[in-house]
Design a protein around this motif. Structure first.
Motif, PDB file in Angstrom:
ATOM      1  N   ARG A   2       0.843  -1.266   0.020  1.00  0.00           N
ATOM      2  CA  ARG A   2      -0.027   0.174   0.040  1.00  0.00           C
ATOM      3  C   ARG A   2       0.844   1.192   0.045  1.00  0.00           C
ATOM      4  NH1 ARG A   2      -0.335  -2.051   5.063  1.00  0.00           N
ATOM      5  NH2 ARG A   2       0.629  -0.869   6.765  1.00  0.00           N
ATOM      6  N   ILE A   6       0.628   4.316  -2.704  1.00  0.00           N
ATOM      7  CA  ILE A   6       0.227   5.660  -2.490  1.00  0.00           C
ATOM      8  C   ILE A   6       1.289   6.569  -3.128  1.00  0.00           C
ATOM      9  CG2 ILE A   6       0.426   7.285  -0.495  1.00  0.00           C
ATOM     10  CD1 ILE A   6      -1.171   5.309   1.135  1.00  0.00           C
ATOM     11  N   ARG A   9       1.051   6.749  -7.072  1.00  0.00           N
ATOM     12  CA  ARG A   9      -0.082   7.283  -7.417  1.00  0.00           C
ATOM     13  C   ARG A   9       0.223   8.998  -7.175  1.00  0.00           C
ATOM     14  NH1 ARG A   9      -5.522   4.032  -5.691  1.00  0.00           N
ATOM     15  NH2 ARG A   9      -5.171   2.031  -6.500  1.00  0.00           N
ATOM     16  N   SER A  10       0.975   9.126  -5.910  1.00  0.00           N
ATOM     17  CA  SER A  10       1.275  10.502  -5.765  1.00  0.00           C
ATOM     18  C   SER A  10       2.176  11.046  -6.815  1.00  0.00           C
ATOM     19  CB  SER A  10       1.859  10.757  -4.479  1.00  0.00           C
ATOM     20  OG  SER A  10       1.009  10.270  -3.491  1.00  0.00           O
ATOM     21  N   ARG A  13      -0.185  11.726  -9.684  1.00  0.00           N
ATOM     22  CA  ARG A  13      -0.830  13.037  -9.477  1.00  0.00           C
ATOM     23  C   ARG A  13      -0.120  14.407  -9.661  1.00  0.00           C
ATOM     24  NH1 ARG A  13      -2.811  15.467  -4.391  1.00  0.00           N
ATOM     25  NH2 ARG A  13      -4.906  16.219  -4.660  1.00  0.00           N
ATOM     26  N   GLU A 304      -1.997  15.347   5.095  1.00  0.00           N
ATOM     27  CA  GLU A 304      -1.780  13.434   4.469  1.00  0.00           C
ATOM     28  C   GLU A 304      -1.286  12.879   5.636  1.00  0.00           C
ATOM     29  OE1 GLU A 304      -1.406  13.078   0.319  1.00  0.00           O
ATOM     30  OE2 GLU A 304      -0.739  11.013   0.700  1.00  0.00           O
ATOM     31  N   LEU A 308      -2.707  10.053   7.813  1.00  0.00           N
ATOM     32  CA  LEU A 308      -2.544   8.754   7.746  1.00  0.00           C
ATOM     33  C   LEU A 308      -2.035   8.183   9.012  1.00  0.00           C
ATOM     34  CD1 LEU A 308      -0.403   8.603   4.456  1.00  0.00           C
ATOM     35  CD2 LEU A 308      -2.499   7.308   4.725  1.00  0.00           C
ATOM     36  N   ALA A 310      -3.100   9.471  12.322  1.00  0.00           N
ATOM     37  CA  ALA A 310      -4.304   9.208  12.976  1.00  0.00           C
ATOM     38  C   ALA A 310      -4.944   8.042  12.819  1.00  0.00           C
ATOM     39  CB  ALA A 310      -5.087  10.683  12.536  1.00  0.00           C
ATOM     40  N   LEU A 311      -5.088   7.711  11.587  1.00  0.00           N
ATOM     41  CA  LEU A 311      -5.741   6.439  11.097  1.00  0.00           C
ATOM     42  C   LEU A 311      -5.007   5.093  11.761  1.00  0.00           C
ATOM     43  CD1 LEU A 311      -6.814   7.260   7.493  1.00  0.00           C
ATOM     44  CD2 LEU A 311      -8.369   7.331   9.626  1.00  0.00           C
ATOM     45  N   GLY A 312      -3.692   5.331  12.015  1.00  0.00           N
ATOM     46  CA  GLY A 312      -2.808   4.048  12.649  1.00  0.00           C
ATOM     47  C   GLY A 312      -1.709   3.869  11.810  1.00  0.00           C
TER      48      GLY A 312
ATOM     49  N   ASN B  84      -5.785   2.728  15.803  1.00  0.00           N
ATOM     50  CA  ASN B  84      -6.335   2.110  14.586  1.00  0.00           C
ATOM     51  C   ASN B  84      -7.129   1.142  14.915  1.00  0.00           C
ATOM     52  OD1 ASN B  84      -5.767  -0.573  12.801  1.00  0.00           O
ATOM     53  ND2 ASN B  84      -6.478   1.292  11.655  1.00  0.00           N
ATOM     54  N   ILE B  97      -7.607  10.478   1.643  1.00  0.00           N
ATOM     55  CA  ILE B  97      -6.539  10.443   0.970  1.00  0.00           C
ATOM     56  C   ILE B  97      -6.735  10.654  -0.397  1.00  0.00           C
ATOM     57  CG2 ILE B  97      -4.275   9.148   0.568  1.00  0.00           C
ATOM     58  CD1 ILE B  97      -4.829  10.079   3.537  1.00  0.00           C
ATOM     59  N   PRO B  98      -5.931  11.713  -1.281  1.00  0.00           N
ATOM     60  CA  PRO B  98      -6.566  12.111  -2.690  1.00  0.00           C
ATOM     61  C   PRO B  98      -6.143  11.021  -3.495  1.00  0.00           C
ATOM     62  CG  PRO B  98      -4.469  13.385  -1.922  1.00  0.00           C
ATOM     63  CD  PRO B  98      -5.075  12.828  -0.560  1.00  0.00           C
ATOM     64  N   VAL B  99      -5.214  10.043  -3.549  1.00  0.00           N
ATOM     65  CA  VAL B  99      -4.699   9.344  -4.638  1.00  0.00           C
ATOM     66  C   VAL B  99      -5.416   7.961  -4.068  1.00  0.00           C
ATOM     67  CG1 VAL B  99      -2.490  10.426  -4.954  1.00  0.00           C
ATOM     68  CG2 VAL B  99      -2.785   8.700  -3.130  1.00  0.00           C
ATOM     69  N   LEU B 100      -6.195   7.896  -3.300  1.00  0.00           N
ATOM     70  CA  LEU B 100      -7.373   6.669  -3.071  1.00  0.00           C
ATOM     71  C   LEU B 100      -8.311   6.848  -3.427  1.00  0.00           C
ATOM     72  CD1 LEU B 100      -5.671   5.201   0.275  1.00  0.00           C
ATOM     73  CD2 LEU B 100      -4.901   4.722  -1.956  1.00  0.00           C
ATOM     74  N   GLU B 104     -11.093   2.681  -1.511  1.00  0.00           N
ATOM     75  CA  GLU B 104      -9.789   2.594  -0.938  1.00  0.00           C
ATOM     76  C   GLU B 104      -9.436   3.280   0.339  1.00  0.00           C
ATOM     77  OE1 GLU B 104      -7.034   1.397  -4.923  1.00  0.00           O
ATOM     78  OE2 GLU B 104      -7.682   3.471  -4.324  1.00  0.00           O
ATOM     79  N   TYR B 108      -8.737   1.479   3.941  1.00  0.00           N
ATOM     80  CA  TYR B 108      -7.486   1.818   4.532  1.00  0.00           C
ATOM     81  C   TYR B 108      -7.393   1.394   5.796  1.00  0.00           C
ATOM     82  CZ  TYR B 108      -2.945   3.979   5.289  1.00  0.00           C
ATOM     83  OH  TYR B 108      -1.646   3.799   5.456  1.00  0.00           O
ATOM     84  N   PRO B 109      -8.114   1.791   6.998  1.00  0.00           N
ATOM     85  CA  PRO B 109      -7.731   1.386   8.351  1.00  0.00           C
ATOM     86  C   PRO B 109      -8.061  -0.141   8.603  1.00  0.00           C
ATOM     87  CG  PRO B 109      -9.432   3.025   8.387  1.00  0.00           C
ATOM     88  CD  PRO B 109      -9.338   2.586   6.880  1.00  0.00           C
ATOM     89  N   LEU B 112      -4.822  -1.874   7.572  1.00  0.00           N
ATOM     90  CA  LEU B 112      -3.609  -1.816   8.566  1.00  0.00           C
ATOM     91  C   LEU B 112      -3.812  -2.917   9.381  1.00  0.00           C
ATOM     92  CD1 LEU B 112      -3.624   2.142   9.295  1.00  0.00           C
ATOM     93  CD2 LEU B 112      -1.705   0.884   7.786  1.00  0.00           C
ATOM     94  N   ARG B 156     -15.171   5.679   6.892  1.00  0.00           N
ATOM     95  CA  ARG B 156     -13.766   5.384   7.069  1.00  0.00           C
ATOM     96  C   ARG B 156     -13.580   5.315   8.553  1.00  0.00           C
ATOM     97  NH1 ARG B 156      -9.184   9.446   5.320  1.00  0.00           N
ATOM     98  NH2 ARG B 156     -10.012  10.594   6.732  1.00  0.00           N
TER      99      ARG B 156
END
Lengths: 408, 228
Positions: A2, A6, A9-10, A13, A304, A308, A310-312, B84, B97-100, B104, B108-109, B112, B156
C-alpha cells in the motif's frame, strides 16, 4: 504494497512536478550514456589497436624473465618445442593465430649515415601496414604496424628485406630499394653484419624513429636463433584469453594483454575515474533538485501524513511512502535518461557514427553503450533519489500527528 | 462503563520563548456509548482536548486513560495500533487521501489491521451502502462534493468498528443543510454501532445532537451537563 501504491499514485498525481524534477536526471543521464557509449567504443578501439600493434592477446615464453629483458636479449630465451605448441594452440577454436616473434638491436648504416634500430620480426603474413588513404578497417588476425608511406611490406617469399620507419629512413637518407647494413652483437660477443634491402617505409607515431620490421626466418637466421624466444597469440575475443591461458602447458610462462598493455590499462583507469566524477556531479545535482522537490512535497502534504498517522499508520510506513516516492522518481528519470541515451546513440550510429581523419585516412567511431550503462546509471540514480527523500521523510515522521495536521 | 478518563490534564505549547497554556486542569470522564459535544469559541481548547483523547498529541501533565489503557505509557508504534483499533476520526476538512479511491479510503484502516480481502470488501461495501455512496466506490475523492466527502470520512471512521469516534468540527466546512444531514447520519450510525461519539463544534445547532454538552473556554471546562 500500500505504501508503494500511495507513492506511485502521488507521483502520477503531480505529473508536471515529477517531470520537472526528474528532467535534470534525464538530461544528465542521456549525455552520460552517449558519452559512455562513445568512450567504450573508443577504448575498445584503443585496446584492440594496442593488442594488434605487436602486443598480442597472449605472449608465451620459456621463462618469465623474458618479459623483463627478453626483447633486448632474445638469444637467452629459446622456447623449445615452439612449433609443436603453436600447432596445438592453433587448433583451439578461440585462437585466431599463433606465430613466432623475435627481435634484435642493430646499428643500421647507409653510406656515412647510421642509426640504431630495434628490429622486430614476425612471419610476413602476420604483418599488416595500412594504406595511406581510405577508410581503414584493420584485419584482426595480424599485427597492424603502421601506415605504409612508400614501397611494399615484406612478402613471404622475400628474405633480407626490411620495412623501416619514416624518421629512421630520413636520418639514414634511405629510400625504397636502398641496401642498408645491419650490425648486431650476437651471443658470445661476435659482431655480425648483413645487408638488408628496404622494401617499404612506414609511419607510426613514436615508432618510426627506431623500429624496423623484417620476416621471422631472416631474423632467426641472422641472429642464429634456433628457437623463437616468444610465441604471439591472437585470440578471437578478449573473453577467450583466460581459457587459452588455462590450456597452456605448465612448463611455459605467459603474459596476457592486460599485463603488457600498461598504457591502455592506465588510460582506461583514468577515463573510468573521470566518468565516475561526471556521474557523481550529475547525481549531486539530482540530489539537490530532488531533495528540494521532496521537501516541498512533504511540506505540502502534511495533512496527508497527519491523517495517515491518525488512522494508525506507523512512522516507518510514512517514511517508506516518502522514500518510495523519491526512489520511483529516480527510477523514472534514470530509465527515461538511459532510454533516451540509447536512442540518441542509435541515431548517431545510423548516421555513420563519429568519423575522425588522420591525414587521408578516416576512422569511424560508433557509439554503442553497453548494458553496463544501464545498471551503472540506474542503481546510483535510484539510490541518490532515495537519499534525497530521506531527510524530508525523517522531517515528516519527527512530528506528531497533531503537529502534521496543524501545519497543513 | 467508563471509556475515557482524563485526570488533571495540562497542555502547553512552546511559542518561541513563551509557554502558551492550551489546556488547564482538565478532568473528564466519558462512558461507553455516550454522545459528547465539546463546545466553545475558537482557541478554547476543544481541538487540543480532542487531539489528546485521540492520542495524536501528548499531555504536558496529567493522565489520559482510554478503554482502560493509559495512553501516555504507550510507545509510538503501540499508539498507532491503538488508534487504528480503538478510534475513528472525522475531520473538519474531510482529510481523505487524494490518491486513493472512495473504496480504498474506507478500506485503509482495515488494511492496517491485515483483515482478509473478502472481509474488507464486505465491510467497506456495507458502510458505503449505509452512507449512500455505493455507486461512487471507484471515484476519486476530489470528484465528490463536500457532503459526499464527509460521508466517506464517516464510513472510514466506522469501518474498523471503533469504540470511540472523534469528530473535530465535522460540519464546519459544509452548508447548513448538508451539515444537518451529516450529523444525523453520524448520530444514527454511531447509535447503531454502539460506539462513543465525541465531537467539537461552535455551532449551537450541531451541539443539539449530543447527549452531553461540555463547554470550554481558555483551555478549561466551564460547564459539563446532560442535554435532552
Amino acid at each position: 504494497m500500500r505504501n508503494l501504491t500511495i507513492a506511485w499514485r502521488s507521483i502520477l498525481r503531480h505529473a508536471r512536478r515529477t517531470v520537472i524534477t526528474v528532467s535534470a536526471l534525464v538530461v544528465g543521464l542521456t549525455g552520460m550514456v552517449v558519452f559512455q557509449g562513445f568512450l567504450s567504443q573508443m577504448m575498445q578501439g584503443f585496446r584492440d589497436g594496442t593488442i594488434l600493434s605487436g602486443v598480442g592477446h597472449l605472449q608465451i615464453a620459456a621463462r618469465s624473465q623474458y618479459f623483463v629483458d627478453g626483447e633486448f636479449n632474445p638469444f637467452a630465451y629459446g622456447l623449445k618445442d615452439s612449433a609443436h605448441l603453436a600447432a596445438s594452440l592453433g587448433k583451439e577454436p578461440d585462437v585466431t593465430a599463433v606465430f613466432p616473434s623475435t627481435g634484435f638491436v642493430a646499428v643500421a648504416g647507409l653510406g656515412d649515415q647510421s642509426a640504431t634500430l630495434l628490429v622486430k620480426a614476425y612471419p610476413p603474413d602476420r604483418m599488416y601496414f595500412a594504406p595511406r588513404s581510405g577508410i581503414i578497417i584493420p584485419p584482426s588476425d595480424r599485427f597492424n604496424l603502421g601506415t605504409l608511406v612508400a614501397g611494399a611490406p615484406v612478402k613471404p617469399q622475400d628474405s633480407n628485406r626490411l620495412v623501416i620507419g619514416e624518421t629512421a629512413s630520413r636520418v639514414l637518407g634511405a629510400k625504397v630499394g636502398d641496401v642498408v647494413t645491419l650490425m648486431a652483437i650476437l651471443p658470445g660477443g661476435n659482431l655480425e653484419g648483413r645487408d638488408f634491402t628496404i622494401s617499404g617505409i612506414f609511419s607510426s607515431p613514436g615508432r618510426d624513429k627506431s623500429f624496423a620490421y623484417t620476416d621471422y626466418r631472416t631474423a632467426a637466421d641472422f641472429i642464429r636463433e634456433h628457437a623463437p624466444p616468444v610465441l604471439m597469440v591472437i585470440a578471437r575475443s578478449i573473453g577467450a584469453v583466460p581459457a587459452i591461458a588455462d590450456s597452456l602447458p605448465r612448463n611455459v610462462s605467459f603474459r596476457t594483454w592486460k599485463d603488457l598493455a600498461q598504457l591502455y590499462m592506465q588510460v582506461s583507469t583514468i577515463l573510468g575515474s573521470f566518468l565516475g566524477v561526471i556521474r557523481a556531479i550529475i547525481l549531486l545535482v539530482t540530489l539537490f533538485i530532488l531533495a528540494n522537490s521532496m521537501n516541498r512535497t512533504v511540506l505540502e502534504r502534511m495533512r496527508e501524513w497527519g491523517t495517515l498517522r491518525a488512522l494508525g499508520t506507523k512512522k516507518k510506513d510514512i517514511l517508506y511512502v516518502i522514500l518510495w516516492e523519491g526512489c520511483l522518481q529516480g527510477l523514472l528519470g534514470a530509465a527515461a535518461g538511459i532510454a533516451l541515451g540509447f536512442l540518441v546513440s542509435a541515431i548517431i550510429d545510423a548516421a555513420g557514427g563519429l568519423t575522425y581523419h588522420n591525414g587521408a585516412q578516416a576512422y569511424a567511431i560508433m557509439i554503442r553503450p553497453g548494458l553496463d550503462s544501464v545498471w551503472l546509471n540506474l542503481i546510483p540514480a535510484v539510490l541518490t533519489a532515495g537519499l534525497a527523500a530521506l531527510l524530508p521523510g525523517l522531517r515528516a515522521v519527527r512530528l506528531t500527528p497533531s503537529q502534521c495536521l496543524r501545519e497543513a | 462503563m467508563d471509556l475515557i478518563r482524563i485526570r488533571n490534564a495540562e497542555k502547553h505549547y512552546q511559542l518561541e520563548k513563551a509557554e502558551m497554556p492550551a489546556l488547564t486542569g482538565i478532568n473528564l470522564v466519558v462512558g461507553s456509548g455516550e454522545r459528547v459535544c465539546l463546545m466553545g469559541p475558537s482557541g478554547s481548547g476543544k481541538s487540543t482536548l480532542l487531539n489528546i483523547i485521540g492520542c495524536v498529541d501528548t499531555l504536558s501533565a496529567g493522565t489520559v486513560e482510554i478503554a482502560g489503557r493509559e495512553t501516555g505509557s504507550l510507545k509510538d508504534a503501540q499508539l498507532s495500533e491503538f488508534r487504528n483499533r480503538t478510534m475513528g476520526f472525522v475531520f473538519q476538512t474531510f482529510n481523505l487521501i487524494p490518491v486513493l479511491s472512495v473504496f480504498e479510503n474506507v478500506e485503509y484502516p482495515l488494511l492496517l489491521q491485515r483483515i482478509p480481502r473478502e472481509e474488507r470488501a464486505a465491510r467497506v461495501e456495507e458502510l458505503l451502502e449505509r452512507v449512500g455512496l455505493k455507486d461512487f466506490r471507484r471515484r476519486s475523492p476530489e470528484r465528490l462534493s463536500g457532503g459526499q466527502r464527509q460521508r466517506v470520512a464517516i464510513a472510514r471512521a466506522l469501518v474498523s468498528r471503533p469504540r470511540l469516534v472523534i469528530a473535530d468540527e465535522p460540519t464546519a466546512a459544509l452548508d447548513h443543510e448538508t451539515g444537518r444531514t451529516i450529523m444525523e447520519l453520524m448520530v444514527e450510525m454511531n447509535r447503531s454501532a454502539g460506539s462513543t461519539l465525541i465531537f467539537a463544534t461552535h455551532d449551537p445547532a450541531v451541539a443539539l445532537y449530543a447527549g452531553r454538552l461540555v463547554t470550554m473556554s481558555d483551555g478549561r471546562i466551564l460547564e459539563d451537563r446532560e442535554v435532552a
